[in-house]
Design a protein around this motif. Structure first.
Motif, PDB file in Angstrom:
ATOM      1  N   UNK A 284      -2.956  16.821  38.835  1.00 14.35           N
ATOM      2  CA  UNK A 284      -2.550  17.549  40.036  1.00 14.35           C
ATOM      3  C   UNK A 284      -3.734  17.801  40.954  1.00 14.35           C
ATOM      4  N   UNK A 285      -3.516  17.607  42.256  1.00 16.74           N
ATOM      5  CA  UNK A 285      -4.551  17.830  43.267  1.00 16.74           C
ATOM      6  C   UNK A 285      -4.086  18.916  44.234  1.00 16.74           C
ATOM      7  N   UNK A 286      -5.026  19.417  45.017  1.00 15.93           N
ATOM      8  CA  UNK A 286      -4.682  20.361  46.073  1.00 15.93           C
ATOM      9  C   UNK A 286      -3.907  19.625  47.162  1.00 15.93           C
ATOM     10  N   UNK A 287      -2.963  20.325  47.797  1.00 12.19           N
ATOM     11  CA  UNK A 287      -2.179  19.711  48.849  1.00 12.19           C
ATOM     12  C   UNK A 287      -0.731  19.531  48.433  1.00 12.19           C
ATOM     13  N   UNK A 288       0.024  18.880  49.298  1.00 10.95           N
ATOM     14  CA  UNK A 288       1.438  18.602  49.052  1.00 10.95           C
ATOM     15  C   UNK A 288       1.693  17.118  49.299  1.00 10.95           C
ATOM     16  N   UNK A 289       2.195  16.446  48.270  1.00  8.15           N
ATOM     17  CA  UNK A 289       2.434  15.009  48.338  1.00  8.15           C
ATOM     18  C   UNK A 289       3.870  14.723  47.901  1.00  8.15           C
TER      19      UNK A 289
ATOM     20  N   UNK B 293       7.684  15.469  43.867  1.00  8.12           N
ATOM     21  CA  UNK B 293       6.863  16.484  44.538  1.00  8.12           C
ATOM     22  C   UNK B 293       5.586  16.684  43.723  1.00  8.12           C
ATOM     23  N   UNK B 294       4.439  16.521  44.359  1.00 13.05           N
ATOM     24  CA  UNK B 294       3.166  16.605  43.648  1.00 13.05           C
ATOM     25  C   UNK B 294       2.180  17.454  44.435  1.00 13.05           C
ATOM     26  N   UNK B 295       1.286  18.133  43.732  1.00 22.83           N
ATOM     27  CA  UNK B 295       0.242  18.907  44.374  1.00 22.83           C
ATOM     28  C   UNK B 295       0.433  20.399  44.223  1.00 22.83           C
TER      29      UNK B 295
ATOM     30  N   UNK C 271       5.932  26.282  41.643  1.00 25.21           N
ATOM     31  CA  UNK C 271       6.161  25.744  40.303  1.00 25.21           C
ATOM     32  C   UNK C 271       7.544  25.128  40.151  1.00 25.21           C
ATOM     33  N   UNK C 272       8.525  25.633  40.915  1.00 23.79           N
ATOM     34  CA  UNK C 272       9.880  25.085  40.819  1.00 23.79           C
ATOM     35  C   UNK C 272       9.943  23.635  41.263  1.00 23.79           C
ATOM     36  N   UNK C 273       8.986  23.184  42.065  1.00 21.99           N
ATOM     37  CA  UNK C 273       8.978  21.815  42.569  1.00 21.99           C
ATOM     38  C   UNK C 273       7.797  20.994  42.070  1.00 21.99           C
TER      39      UNK C 273
END
Length: 284
Positions: free
Chosen positions: A202-207, A148-150, A155-157
């Motif tokens: 880390x970037x904005x968004x969910x990857x 899980x990135x972004x 914070x848990x993920x």
């Protein structure tokens, strides 16, 4: 996943010396799991509840409402919850997990209160489980490494890697669909290179990156030899190869190879540091 989040949110009640509120939450999860016939989650809920008590046979606990329990010692309460957890693991065919709980009970009986009747009961249950393993057909689940990135993830993920236990013979596209339904607005990342970059910066968004992994087994030479000679049946092999799964591996071919003579493969070994629920395990 929602269950895990609820447990994390309300676990502060233990630190705030309000364990009864935490116990009510776990009891609600247990009842909900039983209604859904999710006996593995029910067993995990009871095991989590049991672990809030100590193996003290000499103290005194008042009666509890969630779940309804009489006045008893910490040892008696933890003993009861462990037995119920193991029973639910057996109902859910998580036999290796049931064995693990019963072995913890053996240690408590043998080292703390020297309960011969308890030892007899637990050994009888273990005997029944081993007998069931010889007759029950069980399918092997598929395991996935999920990253899980972004900043879109909590914070848990965020920037964490987990092992997910999937369904037997589940394809990676099915896991993609399941994750996208839970984590709306996420983007699937398909390459390890892009995954490494997102974990580093880390970037904005969910990857999300999903990779199929295989359990890394520490097997004796005798077992390997007997397996090659087909002296171990499939049910025994399933038990041996699914005990205490804590190490997984996956490999990928490095780009640039033109033939088998210059083929290079990169292999990853992933070690569990914590098991949080039946379908997701965190990694180091």
């Amino acid at each position: 996943d929602r269950v895990a989040r609820h447990i994390e949110m309300f676990s502060y009640f233990i630190d705030a010396n309000r364990p009864e509120l935490f116990h009510k939450l776990i009891n609600d999860i247990f009842i909900h799991s039983i209604k859904k016939h999710d006996y593995v989650q029910a067993g995990l809920s009871l095991e989590l509840l049991a672990n809030t008590y100590s193996w003290d046979p000499n103290d005194y606990l008042p009666s509890a409402q969630y779940p309804p329990l009489p006045e008893q010692s910490s040892f008696e309460r933890k003993e009861y919850l462990y037995k119920e957890a193991a029973r639910n693991f057996s109902r859910g065919l998580k036999l290796e997990k049931a064995l693990s709980v019963y072995k913890d009970l053996i240690k408590a009986y043998d080292e703390i209160n020297y309960d011969l009747n308890g030892l007899a009961f637990v050994h009888d249950q273990i005997s029944q489980i081993y007998t069931e393993m010889q007759s029950i057909d069980r399918l092997v689940p598929t395991y996935f490494k999920v990253s899980f990135m972004g900043y879109g993830f909590p914070l848990a993920l965020r920037n964490k890697i987990f092992i997910f236990e999937g369904l037997p013979f589940e394809h990676i596209s099915s896991m993609h669909n399941r994750l996208l339904k839970v984590y709306h607005g996420s983007t699937i990342v398909n390459t390890q290179e892009e995954t490494d970059q997102l974990l580093a910066k880390t970037k904005m968004g969910k990857f999300i990156n999903v990779v199929t992994v295989e359990p890394q087994l520490e097997l004796s030479e005798e077992y390997i030899s007997r397996t090659k000679n087909s002296l171990i049946n499939n049910r025994v092999r399933l038990y041996v190869e699914n005990r205490d799964l804590r190490t997984f591996r996956n490999s990928r071919r490095l780009p640039g190879s033109k033939s088998m003579t210059d083929l290079w493969v990169e292999e990853y070994t992933l070690s569990l540091i914590h098991i949080s629920e039946p379908t997701r395990h965190s990694l180091i």
